[in-house]
Scaffold this motif. Structure first.
Motif, PDB file in Angstrom:
ATOM      1  N   GLY A 246       0.785  -1.217   0.000  1.00 56.09           N
ATOM      2  CA  GLY A 246       0.000   0.000   0.000  1.00 56.09           C
ATOM      3  C   GLY A 246       0.821   1.272   0.000  1.00 56.09           C
ATOM      4  N   PRO A 247       0.134   2.431  -0.032  1.00 58.15           N
ATOM      5  CA  PRO A 247       0.812   3.718  -0.216  1.00 58.15           C
ATOM      6  C   PRO A 247       1.574   4.226   1.001  1.00 58.15           C
ATOM      7  CG  PRO A 247      -1.538   4.037   0.106  1.00 58.15           C
ATOM      8  CD  PRO A 247      -1.338   2.561  -0.009  1.00 58.15           C
ATOM      9  N   THR A 248       1.307   3.680   2.196  1.00 54.80           N
ATOM     10  CA  THR A 248       1.967   4.196   3.404  1.00 54.80           C
ATOM     11  C   THR A 248       3.145   3.322   3.837  1.00 54.80           C
ATOM     12  OG1 THR A 248       0.416   3.030   4.852  1.00 54.80           O
ATOM     13  CG2 THR A 248      -0.152   5.283   4.206  1.00 54.80           C
ATOM     14  N   PHE A 249       3.650   2.516   2.939  1.00 53.83           N
ATOM     15  CA  PHE A 249       4.817   1.681   3.200  1.00 53.83           C
ATOM     16  C   PHE A 249       6.005   2.332   2.500  1.00 53.83           C
ATOM     17  CE2 PHE A 249       7.327  -2.347   2.695  1.00 53.83           C
ATOM     18  CZ  PHE A 249       7.322  -2.746   4.031  1.00 53.83           C
ATOM     19  N   ILE A 250       7.068   2.608   3.246  1.00 50.14           N
ATOM     20  CA  ILE A 250       8.237   3.288   2.681  1.00 50.14           C
ATOM     21  C   ILE A 250       9.034   2.315   1.808  1.00 50.14           C
ATOM     22  CG2 ILE A 250      10.407   4.481   3.217  1.00 50.14           C
ATOM     23  CD1 ILE A 250       9.124   5.281   5.903  1.00 50.14           C
ATOM     24  N   ILE A 251       9.331   2.746   0.603  1.00 50.76           N
ATOM     25  CA  ILE A 251      10.184   1.961  -0.301  1.00 50.76           C
ATOM     26  C   ILE A 251      11.349   2.846  -0.720  1.00 50.76           C
ATOM     27  CG2 ILE A 251      10.355   0.661  -2.448  1.00 50.76           C
ATOM     28  CD1 ILE A 251       7.352   0.226  -2.328  1.00 50.76           C
ATOM     29  N   GLY A 252      12.545   2.494  -0.249  1.00 45.42           N
ATOM     30  CA  GLY A 252      13.738   3.246  -0.603  1.00 45.42           C
ATOM     31  C   GLY A 252      14.536   2.562  -1.690  1.00 45.42           C
ATOM     32  N   LEU A 253      15.246   3.366  -2.468  1.00 42.47           N
ATOM     33  CA  LEU A 253      16.113   2.840  -3.522  1.00 42.47           C
ATOM     34  C   LEU A 253      17.532   3.342  -3.306  1.00 42.47           C
ATOM     35  CD1 LEU A 253      14.033   3.298  -6.822  1.00 42.47           C
ATOM     36  CD2 LEU A 253      14.607   1.149  -5.680  1.00 42.47           C
ATOM     37  N   LYS A 254      18.453   2.431  -3.068  1.00 40.48           N
ATOM     38  CA  LYS A 254      19.872   2.782  -3.051  1.00 40.48           C
ATOM     39  C   LYS A 254      20.419   2.416  -4.425  1.00 40.48           C
ATOM     40  CE  LYS A 254      22.676   2.180   0.507  1.00 40.48           C
ATOM     41  NZ  LYS A 254      23.549   1.523   1.533  1.00 40.48           N
ATOM     42  N   LEU A 255      20.759   3.438  -5.207  1.00 44.44           N
ATOM     43  CA  LEU A 255      21.144   3.248  -6.605  1.00 44.44           C
ATOM     44  C   LEU A 255      22.622   3.566  -6.809  1.00 44.44           C
ATOM     45  CD1 LEU A 255      18.077   4.983  -8.312  1.00 44.44           C
ATOM     46  CD2 LEU A 255      18.419   2.534  -7.907  1.00 44.44           C
ATOM     47  N   PRO A 256      23.228   2.998  -7.864  1.00 46.83           N
ATOM     48  CA  PRO A 256      24.619   3.353  -8.161  1.00 46.83           C
ATOM     49  C   PRO A 256      24.716   4.798  -8.633  1.00 46.83           C
ATOM     50  CG  PRO A 256      23.713   1.936  -9.881  1.00 46.83           C
ATOM     51  CD  PRO A 256      22.700   1.974  -8.782  1.00 46.83           C
ATOM     52  N   GLY A 257      25.707   5.524  -8.112  1.00 43.08           N
ATOM     53  CA  GLY A 257      25.952   6.895  -8.556  1.00 43.08           C
ATOM     54  C   GLY A 257      27.140   6.952  -9.498  1.00 43.08           C
ATOM     55  N   ASP A 258      28.198   6.254  -9.126  1.00 41.14           N
ATOM     56  CA  ASP A 258      29.390   6.130  -9.966  1.00 41.14           C
ATOM     57  C   ASP A 258      30.117   4.886  -9.480  1.00 41.14           C
ATOM     58  OD1 ASP A 258      31.665   6.284 -11.447  1.00 41.14           O
ATOM     59  OD2 ASP A 258      32.350   8.206 -10.646  1.00 41.14           O
ATOM     60  N   ASP A 259      30.127   3.834 -10.284  1.00 40.85           N
ATOM     61  CA  ASP A 259      30.764   2.595  -9.798  1.00 40.85           C
ATOM     62  C   ASP A 259      32.256   2.538 -10.104  1.00 40.85           C
ATOM     63  OD1 ASP A 259      30.972   1.725 -12.462  1.00 40.85           O
ATOM     64  OD2 ASP A 259      29.247   0.379 -12.323  1.00 40.85           O
ATOM     65  N   GLY A 260      32.774   3.560 -10.785  1.00 36.55           N
ATOM     66  CA  GLY A 260      34.216   3.656 -10.973  1.00 36.55           C
ATOM     67  C   GLY A 260      34.818   2.578 -11.841  1.00 36.55           C
ATOM     68  N   LEU A 261      33.995   1.920 -12.641  1.00 30.46           N
ATOM     69  CA  LEU A 261      34.476   0.791 -13.443  1.00 30.46           C
ATOM     70  C   LEU A 261      34.251   1.073 -14.922  1.00 30.46           C
ATOM     71  CD1 LEU A 261      35.661  -2.091 -13.152  1.00 30.46           C
ATOM     72  CD2 LEU A 261      33.313  -2.939 -13.213  1.00 30.46           C
ATOM     73  N   SER A 262      35.277   0.885 -15.717  1.00 29.75           N
ATOM     74  CA  SER A 262      35.150   1.077 -17.153  1.00 29.75           C
ATOM     75  C   SER A 262      34.079   0.139 -17.710  1.00 29.75           C
ATOM     76  CB  SER A 262      36.496   0.799 -17.835  1.00 29.75           C
ATOM     77  OG  SER A 262      36.376   0.918 -19.232  1.00 29.75           O
ATOM     78  N   SER A 280       7.581   6.363 -11.890  1.00 25.30           N
ATOM     79  CA  SER A 280       6.253   5.911 -11.445  1.00 25.30           C
ATOM     80  C   SER A 280       5.839   6.520 -10.116  1.00 25.30           C
ATOM     81  CB  SER A 280       6.245   4.385 -11.310  1.00 25.30           C
ATOM     82  OG  SER A 280       7.085   3.975 -10.236  1.00 25.30           O
ATOM     83  N   GLN A 281       6.775   7.185  -9.441  1.00 23.55           N
ATOM     84  CA  GLN A 281       6.532   7.795  -8.122  1.00 23.55           C
ATOM     85  C   GLN A 281       6.180   6.753  -7.054  1.00 23.55           C
ATOM     86  OE1 GLN A 281       6.782  11.460  -7.234  1.00 23.55           O
ATOM     87  NE2 GLN A 281       8.133  10.856  -8.920  1.00 23.55           N
ATOM     88  N   GLU A 282       6.570   5.504  -7.292  1.00 22.94           N
ATOM     89  CA  GLU A 282       6.313   4.466  -6.297  1.00 22.94           C
ATOM     90  C   GLU A 282       7.416   4.417  -5.238  1.00 22.94           C
ATOM     91  OE1 GLU A 282       3.977   0.899  -8.480  1.00 22.94           O
ATOM     92  OE2 GLU A 282       5.916   1.417  -9.395  1.00 22.94           O
ATOM     93  N   ALA A 283       8.598   4.892  -5.579  1.00 24.28           N
ATOM     94  CA  ALA A 283       9.700   4.912  -4.619  1.00 24.28           C
ATOM     95  C   ALA A 283       9.547   6.108  -3.685  1.00 24.28           C
ATOM     96  CB  ALA A 283      11.039   4.983  -5.343  1.00 24.28           C
ATOM     97  N   SER A 284       9.828   5.898  -2.400  1.00 23.01           N
ATOM     98  CA  SER A 284       9.656   6.950  -1.398  1.00 23.01           C
ATOM     99  C   SER A 284      10.872   7.851  -1.281  1.00 23.01           C
ATOM    100  CB  SER A 284       9.368   6.319  -0.033  1.00 23.01           C
ATOM    101  OG  SER A 284       8.295   5.414  -0.097  1.00 23.01           O
ATOM    102  N   TYR A 285      12.050   7.314  -1.521  1.00 26.34           N
ATOM    103  CA  TYR A 285      13.276   8.113  -1.492  1.00 26.34           C
ATOM    104  C   TYR A 285      14.344   7.383  -2.287  1.00 26.34           C
ATOM    105  CZ  TYR A 285      15.395   4.896   1.925  1.00 26.34           C
ATOM    106  OH  TYR A 285      15.912   3.784   2.543  1.00 26.34           O
ATOM    107  N   VAL A 286      15.415   8.122  -2.597  1.00 24.20           N
ATOM    108  CA  VAL A 286      16.565   7.574  -3.314  1.00 24.20           C
ATOM    109  C   VAL A 286      17.828   8.000  -2.583  1.00 24.20           C
ATOM    110  CG1 VAL A 286      17.962   7.826  -5.417  1.00 24.20           C
ATOM    111  CG2 VAL A 286      15.501   7.426  -5.596  1.00 24.20           C
ATOM    112  N   CYS A 287      18.821   7.110  -2.561  1.00 26.12           N
ATOM    113  CA  CYS A 287      20.180   7.497  -2.171  1.00 26.12           C
ATOM    114  C   CYS A 287      21.133   6.864  -3.172  1.00 26.12           C
ATOM    115  CB  CYS A 287      20.505   7.081  -0.742  1.00 26.12           C
ATOM    116  SG  CYS A 287      20.404   5.312  -0.420  1.00 26.12           S
ATOM    117  N   PHE A 288      22.325   7.408  -3.258  1.00 25.18           N
ATOM    118  CA  PHE A 288      23.288   6.941  -4.254  1.00 25.18           C
ATOM    119  C   PHE A 288      24.521   6.361  -3.576  1.00 25.18           C
ATOM    120  CE2 PHE A 288      20.832  10.099  -6.640  1.00 25.18           C
ATOM    121  CZ  PHE A 288      20.522   9.362  -7.780  1.00 25.18           C
TER     122      PHE A 288
END
Length: 694
Positions: A246-262, A280-288
């Motif tokens: 449901g809409p009141t459950f926090i869903i966070g995304l930790k995403l790659p920002g720079d993996d430093g690999l060719s 989709s606006q389904e994620a509640s927050y993002v960090c890198f």
């Protein structure tokens, strides 16, 4: 009401002039008007998915390695609950096993109903402190930190892991669907236990990152090829969890920002991925997160050799890709002013702190109460990583000997039942820890140091490259010792009679250890002081500011971070630096992320490294020529123009006082290197334990 009064304060000072001493009168205008204090953004409320956060401080996911057989562990609950009691607004757990497909014994099996009671207790302990609890969803895929091959690795494609060279099998589309369904079902289960949400860890070279990266995903089905297809696995998990919870459950995304690999994910690709996964606006927050499971793994947890908040500019740039999604800033944020600055500039809405809250779970409380000098700061040594990855032990910290204990938060010891006179010999971090704990328990404590500074060898380390933050360990201990009423006397070499004159009931020896001269160094040369050990050498060189001609040679039988920091210092002072070690490689005894940084700095600075090498003492050193030989073949080589030769070797305990004191019937305890030469984490742990045992 504002105070608008001002006062003139007068004082006198004696000054020496050419015609003698003169007493002069000085005045100082003190304006005591009080202006309203600027509110702290760090402690303003926020909201995620309709759930309130009391401030902006988030405990980032850290592996505790307390779990056995997949079951919730009491120490695990205590660890997370302590961060909530310390003032964090949200706590993200270590990765849970959310599917039977990833049922490893060292991760909590969230899919297993038998863990319902433990997980409910965990949620109650954390959420009961007005702190949101999120479980992390992660899978290592082909990634492996330990030596050897990963026998059951899975990945998007049959390509070897960049570090262990483990070759995985490719997940089938049906298995991916199974993962998605299991993750959603386990998230819903956690919601019923009282958890506020989950975070998907999609960086650091783990499975989700492997699906995102062109370097590790060469699939030609709907989970490979285009960016949309590479993001599909994660997008399906987010949608499935949102549908189940449901809409009141926090869903966070930790995403790659720079993996430093060719061929991997740089900032431009990271922006594309972030935009797609938040559309989709389904994620509640993002960090890198930075780095990946390769030679850029060190980017994952930046150490003290780089700039503070090293990813601030990158994160500021990436936030433009997610204008409608709250952003959590990550990456060696440990100072309150740094956190405030990030929020004030609008770079992020939340501050993620991992290692800083290991070192001091009460960091938020102390900042809020303006007790900054009482914080036990993270020194970015990554010993916590070393503990869980290299030593396979539960999470521990150099600056916090009470990690995971129920009374860890803002700890101050209980008074002793029988008070004693205690003398601590040595003001290094082992002695200072024992001293302040004993004094805080009510004992009459005197700390003696032969040196002119508090800190012992840690003081020296703080004056070498990457060492500045080490001082925060003994800075805290000094503040605590003074608060507890301990007496600290510097510049006193303690002899037996010195101690007897103090009539101690207990003596604590924290006198450290000394490097053993290597076997190739003649005894006469040792006695003459022609070749000194590395510690003595670096203390002398701290006074040198002019660059020296010639070559500095360091014989390395130590393989610790401090030795290589000294090599970097030598590089700033001498024309050429050579490291000789009888081992087949460098930095063997440290965590991989620390070792990567050491090797990168040594080789980029062109410090010469000779492996399987040992000096041969002959007449050449009189002319500044050092002979060294290969320890296997005996082949000899020369290093000309040697201006300095020093060595870092195993150490022997400086415990000469022990036998005499015991013969006199004085109870004597040893801590730190005087007990057994080890590292900083052992020093603080020893001192903490002994301080309680007195």
């Amino acid at each position: 009401m504002l105070c608008t009064e001002a006062f003139d304060v007068f004082f006198y000072r004696d000054c020496l002039h050419s015609n003698g001493w003169e007493t002069i009168k000085l005045s100082l205008r003190l304006d005591l008007s009080i202006t309203p204090k600027t509110p702290s953004l760090l402690f303003t409320p926020f909201e995620l998915a309709g759930r309130p956060l009391r401030n902006r401080i988030v405990h980032a996911s850290m592996t505790s390695l307390t779990v056995r057989n997949g079951n919730v562990a009491p120490e695990q609950i205590a660890y997370f609950a302590n961060r909530a009691r310390g003032g964090a607004a949200m706590v993200i757990t270590e990765p849970f096993s959310m599917s039977p497909l990833q049922a490893v014994p060292t991760k909590t099996h969230a899919f297993d109903p038998s863990n319902a009671e433990g997980l409910t207790r965990m949620a109650t302990e954390v959420e009961g402190q007005d702190c949101r609890l999120l479980a992390q969803i992660q899978d290592p895929g082909r990634a492996r930190h330990h030596a050897g091959r990963h026998l059951n690795a899975v990945a998007p494609s049959v390509l070897p892991d960049d570090m262990s060279w483990s070759v995985p099998r490719a997940l089938t589309a049906a298995e991916i669907k199974k993962y998605v369904a299991d993750f959603a079902q386990s998230s819903a289960r956690l919601q019923t236990y009282g958890f506020s949400g989950v975070e998907l860890s999609c960086g650091h070279g783990h499975l989700f990152h492997q699906f995102l990266s062109p370097q590790s995903n060469i699939r030609d089905d709907t989970y490979g090829g285009s960016w949309e297809n590479r993001c599909r696995f994660i997008a399906e998990i987010v949608s499935a969890v949102r549908k189940e919870c449901g809409p009141t459950f926090i869903i966070g995304l930790k995403l790659p920002g720079d993996d430093g690999l060719s061929g991997g994910i740089g900032p431009e690709a990271a922006a594309t991925i972030a935009s797609l996964l938040t559309a989709s606006q389904e994620a509640s927050y993002v960090c890198f997160a930075q780095g990946t499971h390769a030679n850029s793994l060190e980017m994952h947890i930046p150490d003290r050799f780089g700039p503070r908040t090293p990813y601030r500019e990158l994160i500021r740039t990436l936030r433009r890709a997610i204008p409608n999604t709250p952003l959590m800033s990550l990456g060696r944020i440990s100072d309150p002013a740094e956190a405030e600055g990030i929020l004030a500039s609008g770079e992020a809405e939340l501050i993620g702190m991992g290692r800083a809250l290991i070192a001091d779970p009460a960091w938020p409380l102390k900042v809020m109460q303006s007790r900054i000098n009482e914080i036990r700061y993270c020194v970015a040594c990554n010993t916590c990583w070393d503990t869980i990855i290299n030593r396979h032990e539960s999470l521990a910290c150099v600056n916090n000997p009470r990690v995971r204990k129920t009374d860890e938060v803002d700890y101050w010891p209980m008074a002793a039942t029988e008070l004693k006179r205690v003398v601590v010999v040595g003001a290094g971090i082992a002695g200072m820890e024992a001293g302040w704990i004993a004094a805080a328990r009510g004992h009459q404590v005197t700390i003696l140091s032969s040196g002119a500074q508090i800190g012992g060898k840690a003081w020296l380390r703080s004056h070498l490259p990457g060492g500045e933050e080490v001082s925060s360990v003994y800075d805290y201990q000094t503040v605590a010792a003074m608060r507890a009423g301990a007496k600290i006397e510097l510049g006193i070499t303690a002899q037996t009679q010195t101690l007897l004159d103090l009539s101690p009931d207990v003596v604590v020896l924290a006198t450290g250890a000394s490097m053993i001269p290597p076997s190739w160094l003649p005894e006469q040369v040792q006695r003459d002081g022609f070749v000194l050990d590395l510690r003595q050498t670096m203390r002398d060189l701290l006074k040198v500011t002019v660059r020296q001609r010639g070559t500095a040679v360091l014989f390395d039988m130590d393989h610790t971070e401090a030795t290589y920091a000294a090599a970097e210092k030598l590089h700033t002072l001498f024309d050429r630096v050579c490291i000789l070690t009888p081992r087949h490689s460098l930095a063997d005894d440290m965590a991989i992320v620390t070792r990567q940084g050491v090797l990168r700095r040594i080789y980029t600075r062109k410090i010469e490294v000779h492996l399987l090498a040992q000096p041969v003492w002959d007449g050449g050193m009189e002319e500044g020529v050092l002979t060294w030989q290969n320890v296997i073949t005996g082949e000899r080589n020369l290093i000309p123009d040697v201006a300095l030769l020093t060595y870092a070797t195993p150490r022997r305990r400086n415990d000469l006082l022990l036998e005499t004191l015991m013969q006199r019937g004085i109870p004597t305890m040893t801590v730190g290197d005087c007990k057994s030469p080890r590292d900083m984490i052992a020093a603080t742990a020893d001192g903490h334990l002994v301080g309680h045992q007195i």
